[in-house]
Every structure is written in structure tokens, then in C-alpha cells.
Design an enzyme around this catalytic site. Structure first.
Site, mmCIF file in Angstrom:
data_model
loop_
_atom_site.group_PDB
_atom_site.id
_atom_site.type_symbol
_atom_site.label_atom_id
_atom_site.label_comp_id
_atom_site.label_asym_id
_atom_site.label_seq_id
_atom_site.Cartn_x
_atom_site.Cartn_y
_atom_site.Cartn_z
ATOM 1 N N GLU A 103 6.177 -3.432 -26.047
ATOM 2 C CA GLU A 103 5.736 -4.820 -27.255
ATOM 3 C C GLU A 103 4.963 -3.638 -28.333
ATOM 4 O O GLU A 103 4.546 -1.970 -27.996
ATOM 5 C CB GLU A 103 4.494 -5.771 -26.650
ATOM 6 C CG GLU A 103 3.355 -6.300 -27.548
ATOM 7 C CD GLU A 103 3.209 -7.496 -26.612
ATOM 8 O OE1 GLU A 103 1.722 -7.747 -27.209
ATOM 9 O OE2 GLU A 103 2.717 -7.530 -25.306
ATOM 10 N N ASP A 105 2.749 -4.338 -31.847
ATOM 11 C CA ASP A 105 1.557 -5.387 -32.249
ATOM 12 C C ASP A 105 1.649 -4.638 -33.638
ATOM 13 O O ASP A 105 0.844 -4.208 -33.917
ATOM 14 C CB ASP A 105 -0.160 -5.258 -31.221
ATOM 15 C CG ASP A 105 0.734 -6.049 -30.665
ATOM 16 O OD1 ASP A 105 2.253 -6.705 -30.090
ATOM 17 O OD2 ASP A 105 0.057 -5.676 -29.290
ATOM 18 N N GLU A 107 -1.787 -7.326 -34.924
ATOM 19 C CA GLU A 107 -2.359 -8.729 -34.859
ATOM 20 C C GLU A 107 -4.419 -7.905 -36.048
ATOM 21 O O GLU A 107 -4.283 -7.172 -36.370
ATOM 22 C CB GLU A 107 -3.591 -8.441 -33.700
ATOM 23 C CG GLU A 107 -2.342 -8.415 -32.264
ATOM 24 C CD GLU A 107 -3.560 -8.685 -31.473
ATOM 25 O OE1 GLU A 107 -3.115 -9.846 -30.644
ATOM 26 O OE2 GLU A 107 -3.907 -8.654 -30.321
ATOM 27 N N HIS A 120 -5.311 -4.594 -36.537
ATOM 28 C CA HIS A 120 -5.422 -3.828 -34.706
ATOM 29 C C HIS A 120 -3.609 -3.471 -34.464
ATOM 30 O O HIS A 120 -3.037 -4.589 -34.310
ATOM 31 C CB HIS A 120 -6.009 -5.203 -33.573
ATOM 32 C CG HIS A 120 -6.722 -4.341 -32.489
ATOM 33 N ND1 HIS A 120 -6.866 -3.903 -31.866
ATOM 34 C CD2 HIS A 120 -5.007 -4.971 -31.701
ATOM 35 C CE1 HIS A 120 -7.055 -3.848 -30.206
ATOM 36 N NE2 HIS A 120 -5.650 -4.301 -30.418
ATOM 37 N N THR A 121 -3.619 -2.415 -34.084
ATOM 38 C CA THR A 121 -2.291 -2.101 -33.654
ATOM 39 C C THR A 121 -2.520 -1.697 -32.227
ATOM 40 O O THR A 121 -3.087 -1.395 -31.928
ATOM 41 C CB THR A 121 -1.624 -0.995 -34.569
ATOM 42 O OG1 THR A 121 -1.885 -0.010 -34.306
ATOM 43 C CG2 THR A 121 -2.073 -1.821 -35.416
ATOM 44 N N ASN A 122 -1.506 -2.088 -31.828
ATOM 45 C CA ASN A 122 -0.552 -1.770 -30.443
ATOM 46 C C ASN A 122 0.713 -1.387 -30.485
ATOM 47 O O ASN A 122 0.963 -1.874 -30.247
ATOM 48 C CB ASN A 122 -1.266 -2.422 -28.866
ATOM 49 C CG ASN A 122 -2.057 -2.004 -28.011
ATOM 50 O OD1 ASN A 122 -1.360 -1.108 -27.242
ATOM 51 N ND2 ASN A 122 -2.582 -2.779 -26.963
ATOM 52 N N GLU A 132 -4.183 2.235 -28.788
ATOM 53 C CA GLU A 132 -4.963 0.863 -29.864
ATOM 54 C C GLU A 132 -5.362 1.891 -30.498
ATOM 55 O O GLU A 132 -5.635 2.624 -30.711
ATOM 56 C CB GLU A 132 -6.579 -0.123 -29.373
ATOM 57 C CG GLU A 132 -6.024 -1.284 -28.482
ATOM 58 C CD GLU A 132 -6.372 -0.183 -26.687
ATOM 59 O OE1 GLU A 132 -6.070 0.746 -26.744
ATOM 60 O OE2 GLU A 132 -5.819 -1.416 -26.107
ATOM 61 N N TRP A 197 -13.570 -12.646 -28.184
ATOM 62 C CA TRP A 197 -13.840 -10.596 -28.915
ATOM 63 C C TRP A 197 -13.295 -10.274 -30.664
ATOM 64 O O TRP A 197 -13.363 -9.356 -30.842
ATOM 65 C CB TRP A 197 -12.609 -10.390 -28.200
ATOM 66 C CG TRP A 197 -11.382 -10.878 -27.948
ATOM 67 C CD1 TRP A 197 -10.311 -11.762 -27.255
ATOM 68 C CD2 TRP A 197 -9.980 -10.331 -28.884
ATOM 69 N NE1 TRP A 197 -9.616 -12.069 -28.029
ATOM 70 C CE2 TRP A 197 -9.339 -11.208 -28.725
ATOM 71 C CE3 TRP A 197 -10.333 -8.873 -29.746
ATOM 72 C CZ2 TRP A 197 -8.177 -10.313 -29.429
ATOM 73 C CZ3 TRP A 197 -9.311 -8.640 -30.437
ATOM 74 C CH2 TRP A 197 -8.016 -9.311 -30.129
ATOM 75 N N GLY A 201 -16.459 -8.120 -32.097
ATOM 76 C CA GLY A 201 -16.120 -8.232 -30.623
ATOM 77 C C GLY A 201 -17.025 -9.497 -30.108
ATOM 78 O O GLY A 201 -17.870 -9.800 -28.698
ATOM 79 N N ARG A 278 -13.594 6.784 -22.944
ATOM 80 C CA ARG A 278 -13.187 5.920 -22.760
ATOM 81 C C ARG A 278 -11.342 6.225 -21.605
ATOM 82 O O ARG A 278 -11.086 5.846 -20.851
ATOM 83 C CB ARG A 278 -11.972 5.982 -24.054
ATOM 84 C CG ARG A 278 -10.838 3.665 -22.824
ATOM 85 C CD ARG A 278 -10.352 3.257 -24.023
ATOM 86 N NE ARG A 278 -9.026 2.397 -23.658
ATOM 87 C CZ ARG A 278 -8.017 1.627 -24.843
ATOM 88 N NH1 ARG A 278 -8.261 2.455 -26.151
ATOM 89 N NH2 ARG A 278 -7.718 1.032 -24.228
#
Length: 293
Positions: A103, A105, A107, A120-122, A132, A197, A201, A278
Site C-alpha cells: 500500500e 498512502d 491521507e 499523512h503518508t505511509n 508514517e 484519531w 489525536g 517508538r
């Protein structure tokens, strides 16, 4: 001569060359896309030149391409939901089928009137994402149409806005990083409620008195390898470096690299490659490889 397809849609020519035969016909959203959900909230208008998605409290809506692609240079002009779009997400992406899907993305996370949208990319490969990057845009994406582009070839993925690259993801399989290259993908888009979200958030909820929310699409254009019946419309020989298939080996020149650095310096607001909290065991390998973004 090996056959290939140059797909150009929404009032551009579609040219299909096979041996000495050339066919040309006008393409549009009716020919290129299916409205997949939303019970009438997705509409194709203006003789196929415009597509709109709408969201209200009952449902969002979506569409996907009739064709599947294995590599391509894909453009879509989008005008995002205007006004108070908090809680809404307009997604525009490529995706394969199955549990180990690939995928790519875009968004667009809605926001209160006057606040910037977040892009927002992924990138997923074999069912794994967690890559992300997020950006603000340097213009109001609700005031007019802007071109959002995905270049996907065997060497790299480049995401661009109005021709300015915002992200590059290189093929680093040589150091163990999976790269989307074996699964054909359809183009998808959807407009949906994600107020748990999407905006701050989940702190800012969707204001349903502003509904219906509407995003608009036009001027789809894909120079791409169409995948059908287990075969690609592109030549199986080495990629062309000129003409209509040049994108198969395209890379960023110095000017594009400078634009990418400008965007990432001034408009990037999140990068998984700098999120050490993270990844306490160490950042993903592509983050520390030379000349990667």
C-alpha cells in the site's frame, strides 16, 4: 514490438499500442473507476470529468480503479473538504489484495476552519507499514484543485504535490527492507469519519451540522503498467529511459532533491525515522541508510 499501455484519462487520450495497431479514445471517470460504497454519496458528474465523494453522519463513500497496476506514475487532482473538516479523512492510495498487502498512502486529515490540513503518508510492504511521515501543505488545499502524484517504479516511490516531491522511499531490499514490487495494486479513495484519531489525536470531533462534507476529483492521469490475467502491459525487457516509459527508471535530479529538502525542513511535522521512543530497539534500517528519506 512489445505491447504497452499509456493510460491517460479524464479528457486526455488513451493510447494503446500493440504491434502496428494504434487505438485512441477519450477516457473519463466512468471508464476508469467504480463507485464502491456510500449508497449514492459518490457521484460521477460532468460527463465523467468530475467525481465527488460525500460524508454525512450515516456513511462516507469511496471508489477504486477498474485497472490494477504494477508500477506507474499516477496523478489525481483533488479539492479537499472545505470549512470545518475536523474529524474527516480523505484517503487516496494504492493497495493490493490479501493479508500481506502492499500500500502507498496519501491521507488528508481534516481540521478546524483556518487550521492547516495534515497530509499523512505511509508505505506498506507485505502487510507491514509503520512508516508514517506527516506534513502541512504550503497552500489551502480546499480552495482549488491540486495535483497529488505517486511515482512507483522498481527502484523507488516518490510522493509529490503539484510536482514538488515531499517523500522518497527507495528500494533497499539489499539491506533487508521489503519493497512493494510483486503485487499489483488498484487506486482507491474514500472519505470517512475518523474523529476518534484524525484531528488532534481525536480531541476535536466531527461537527455534523456542517455535513455533508464533500471532496472533489478531476484530471486523473496514469502512465502505468496495467496488470491483467497475470501479465503486465509493459515490456518485459529493460525499462525505457526515454519516451512514455521513462518513469520506469525515473529518479530525482538535483533540483527535485532541493525541493524535497525544502518541504521536509519547513513542512514535515512527523517522521518515523526520528521517533526513537517508538523504536527503542533501534530505528528501521532504511532510516539510517545513506541518502534515504
Amino acid at each position: 514490438m512489445a505491447s504497452f499501455s499509456l493510460i491517460r484519462s479524464s479528457c486526455l487520450l488513451v493510447v494503446i499500442m500493440a504491434s502496428s495497431l494504434m487505438l485512441a479514445f477519450a477516457g473519463n471517470f466512468y471508464q476508469d473507476f467504480d463507485l464502491t460504497w456510500g449508497d449514492g454519496r459518490a457521484q460521477i458528474l460532468n460527463n465523467g470529468e468530475l467525481l465527488t465523494l460525500s460524508l454525512d453522519k450515516a456513511s462516507g463513500s469511496g471508489f477504486n480503479s477498474k485497472n490494477e497496476y504494477l508500477f506507474g506514475k499516477i496523478d489525481m487532482q483533488v479539492k479537499l473538504v472545505p470549512g470545518n473538516s475536523a474529524g474527516t479523512v480523505t484517503a487516496y492510495y494504492l493497495r493490493s489484495e490479501g493479508s500481506l498487502w502492499d500500500e502507498i498512502d496519501f491521507e488528508f486529515l481534516g481540521n478546524l476552519s483556518g487550521d492547516p490540513y495534515i497530509v499523512h503518508t505511509n508505505i506498506f510492504s507485505q502487510g507491514k507499514g509503520n512508516r508514517e511521515q506527516q506534513f502541512y501543505l504550503w497552500f489551502d488545499p480546499t480552495a482549488d484543485f491540486h495535483t497529488y502524484s505517486i511515482l512507483w517504479n522498481p527502484q523507488r516511490i516518490i510522493l509529490s504535490v503539484d510536482g514538488t516531491p515531499i517523500r522518497e522511499f527507495k528500494n533497499l531490499e539489499s539491506i533487508g527492507v521489503p519493497f512493494p514490487k510483486n503485487q499489483s495494486m488498484k487506486i482507491h479513495s474514500s472519505l470517512w469519519n475518523a474523529d476518534d484519531w484524525a484531528t488532534r489525536g481525536g480531541l476535536v470531533k466531527t461537527d455534523w451540522t456542517q455535513a455533508p462534507f464533500t471532496a472533489s476529483y478531476r484530471n486523473f492521469n496514469a502512465s502505468a503498467c496495467v496488470w491483467s490475467s497475470g501479465a503486465s502491459s509493459c515490456s518485459s525487457t529493460s525499462p525505457s529511459t526515454s519516451g512514455s516509459n521513462a518513469w520506469l527508471s525515473e529518479q530525482m535530479d538535483s533540483t527535485s532533491q532541493e525541493k524535497l529538502q525544502w518541504v521536509q525542513k519547513n513542512y514535515m511535522i512527523y517522521n518515523y525515522c526520528t521517533d526513537t521512543k517508538r523504536f527503542p530497539q533501534g530505528l528501521p534500517p532504511e532510516c539510517t541508510a545513506t541518502n534515504t528519506s
